[in-house]
Scaffold this motif. Sequence first.
Motif, mmCIF file in Angstrom:
data_model
loop_
_atom_site.group_PDB
_atom_site.id
_atom_site.type_symbol
_atom_site.label_atom_id
_atom_site.label_comp_id
_atom_site.label_asym_id
_atom_site.label_seq_id
_atom_site.Cartn_x
_atom_site.Cartn_y
_atom_site.Cartn_z
ATOM 1 N N THR A 208 0.813 -1.220 0.000
ATOM 2 C CA THR A 208 0.000 0.000 0.000
ATOM 3 C C THR A 208 0.842 1.262 0.000
ATOM 4 O O THR A 208 0.303 2.363 -0.155
ATOM 5 N N ALA A 209 2.136 1.131 0.163
ATOM 6 C CA ALA A 209 3.034 2.273 0.243
ATOM 7 C C ALA A 209 3.612 2.586 -1.135
ATOM 8 O O ALA A 209 4.244 1.728 -1.752
ATOM 9 N N ASP A 210 3.423 3.813 -1.589
ATOM 10 C CA ASP A 210 3.904 4.148 -2.920
ATOM 11 C C ASP A 210 5.417 4.275 -2.995
ATOM 12 O O ASP A 210 5.975 4.238 -4.101
ATOM 13 N N ASP A 211 6.081 4.419 -1.856
ATOM 14 C CA ASP A 211 7.537 4.469 -1.898
ATOM 15 C C ASP A 211 8.159 3.100 -2.127
ATOM 16 O O ASP A 211 9.377 2.996 -2.275
ATOM 17 N N ASN A 212 7.345 2.059 -2.152
ATOM 18 C CA ASN A 212 7.820 0.730 -2.495
ATOM 19 C C ASN A 212 7.612 0.397 -3.971
ATOM 20 O O ASN A 212 7.870 -0.730 -4.388
ATOM 21 N N VAL A 213 7.141 1.367 -4.729
ATOM 22 C CA VAL A 213 6.969 1.191 -6.164
ATOM 23 C C VAL A 213 8.286 1.455 -6.877
ATOM 24 O O VAL A 213 8.956 2.459 -6.613
ATOM 25 N N ALA A 214 8.644 0.566 -7.770
ATOM 26 C CA ALA A 214 9.879 0.713 -8.526
ATOM 27 C C ALA A 214 9.678 1.467 -9.838
ATOM 28 O O ALA A 214 10.526 2.283 -10.222
ATOM 29 N N TYR A 215 8.582 1.205 -10.529
ATOM 30 C CA TYR A 215 8.304 1.829 -11.813
ATOM 31 C C TYR A 215 6.841 2.230 -11.890
ATOM 32 O O TYR A 215 5.957 1.529 -11.384
ATOM 33 N N TRP A 216 6.609 3.354 -12.548
ATOM 34 C CA TRP A 216 5.274 3.890 -12.731
ATOM 35 C C TRP A 216 4.934 4.022 -14.208
ATOM 36 O O TRP A 216 5.793 4.344 -15.033
ATOM 37 N N GLY A 217 3.665 3.791 -14.521
ATOM 38 C CA GLY A 217 3.168 4.178 -15.819
ATOM 39 C C GLY A 217 2.854 5.657 -15.836
ATOM 40 O O GLY A 217 2.930 6.349 -14.813
ATOM 41 N N LYS A 218 2.493 6.170 -16.990
ATOM 42 C CA LYS A 218 2.189 7.589 -17.126
ATOM 43 C C LYS A 218 0.778 7.943 -16.699
ATOM 44 O O LYS A 218 0.470 9.116 -16.508
ATOM 45 N N GLY A 219 -0.074 6.964 -16.545
ATOM 46 C CA GLY A 219 -1.410 7.184 -16.043
ATOM 47 C C GLY A 219 -2.463 7.231 -17.134
ATOM 48 O O GLY A 219 -2.179 7.546 -18.286
ATOM 49 N N THR A 220 -3.684 6.925 -16.749
ATOM 50 C CA THR A 220 -4.838 7.038 -17.617
ATOM 51 C C THR A 220 -5.966 7.683 -16.825
ATOM 52 O O THR A 220 -6.194 7.345 -15.667
ATOM 53 N N LEU A 221 -6.647 8.614 -17.443
ATOM 54 C CA LEU A 221 -7.636 9.421 -16.744
ATOM 55 C C LEU A 221 -8.998 8.741 -16.739
ATOM 56 O O LEU A 221 -9.504 8.325 -17.784
ATOM 57 N N VAL A 222 -9.573 8.659 -15.550
ATOM 58 C CA VAL A 222 -10.927 8.152 -15.365
ATOM 59 C C VAL A 222 -11.776 9.280 -14.794
ATOM 60 O O VAL A 222 -11.436 9.852 -13.757
ATOM 61 N N THR A 223 -12.855 9.591 -15.465
ATOM 62 C CA THR A 223 -13.771 10.621 -15.004
ATOM 63 C C THR A 223 -15.158 10.017 -14.845
ATOM 64 O O THR A 223 -15.710 9.466 -15.797
ATOM 65 N N VAL A 224 -15.696 10.127 -13.653
ATOM 66 C CA VAL A 224 -17.017 9.584 -13.343
ATOM 67 C C VAL A 224 -17.959 10.750 -13.113
ATOM 68 O O VAL A 224 -17.774 11.540 -12.182
ATOM 69 N N SER A 225 -18.959 10.860 -13.934
ATOM 70 C CA SER A 225 -19.907 11.956 -13.845
ATOM 71 C C SER A 225 -21.110 11.553 -13.009
ATOM 72 O O SER A 225 -21.477 10.377 -12.926
ATOM 73 N N SER A 226 -21.748 12.555 -12.409
ATOM 74 C CA SER A 226 -22.926 12.316 -11.579
ATOM 75 C C SER A 226 -24.154 12.077 -12.431
ATOM 76 O O SER A 226 -24.270 12.572 -13.550
#
Length: 124
Positions: A106-124
């Motif tokens: 659960t700790a992000d400082d234990n992550v070695a590599y990251w992706g660039k991310g993908t955006l999720v938007t949830v509308s009401s």
Amino acid sequence: QVQLVESGGGLVQAGGSLRLSCAASGRTTDRYPMGWFRQGPGKEREFVAAISWVSGITVYADSVKGRFTISRDIANNTIGLQMNSLKPEDSAVYYCATYGTYLRLTADDNVAYWGKGTLVTVSS
């Protein structure tokens, strides 16, 4: 060495579902866990889910437990995140991660590599 590419983000209505995928390359001999983090607008990056690569054991943040399911495809070096019953507060950039440890996922400082991310938007 390791490249992580997320896909599947988009716009969805509250209550809907979305599936994210992360393709990993350069990980053919890496057996560390993989997982997902997210960062919403004005929020800190937070843990979402992780899966042990070898055993398949999973851990989830309390906020998504029962709604999200993480999976892995060992043959294709990919992980998925099936997101159901989406809420507006789930809106965030979702990042795929490869760990450098087998502990404290659960700790992000234990992550070695990251992706660039993908955006999720949830509308009401």
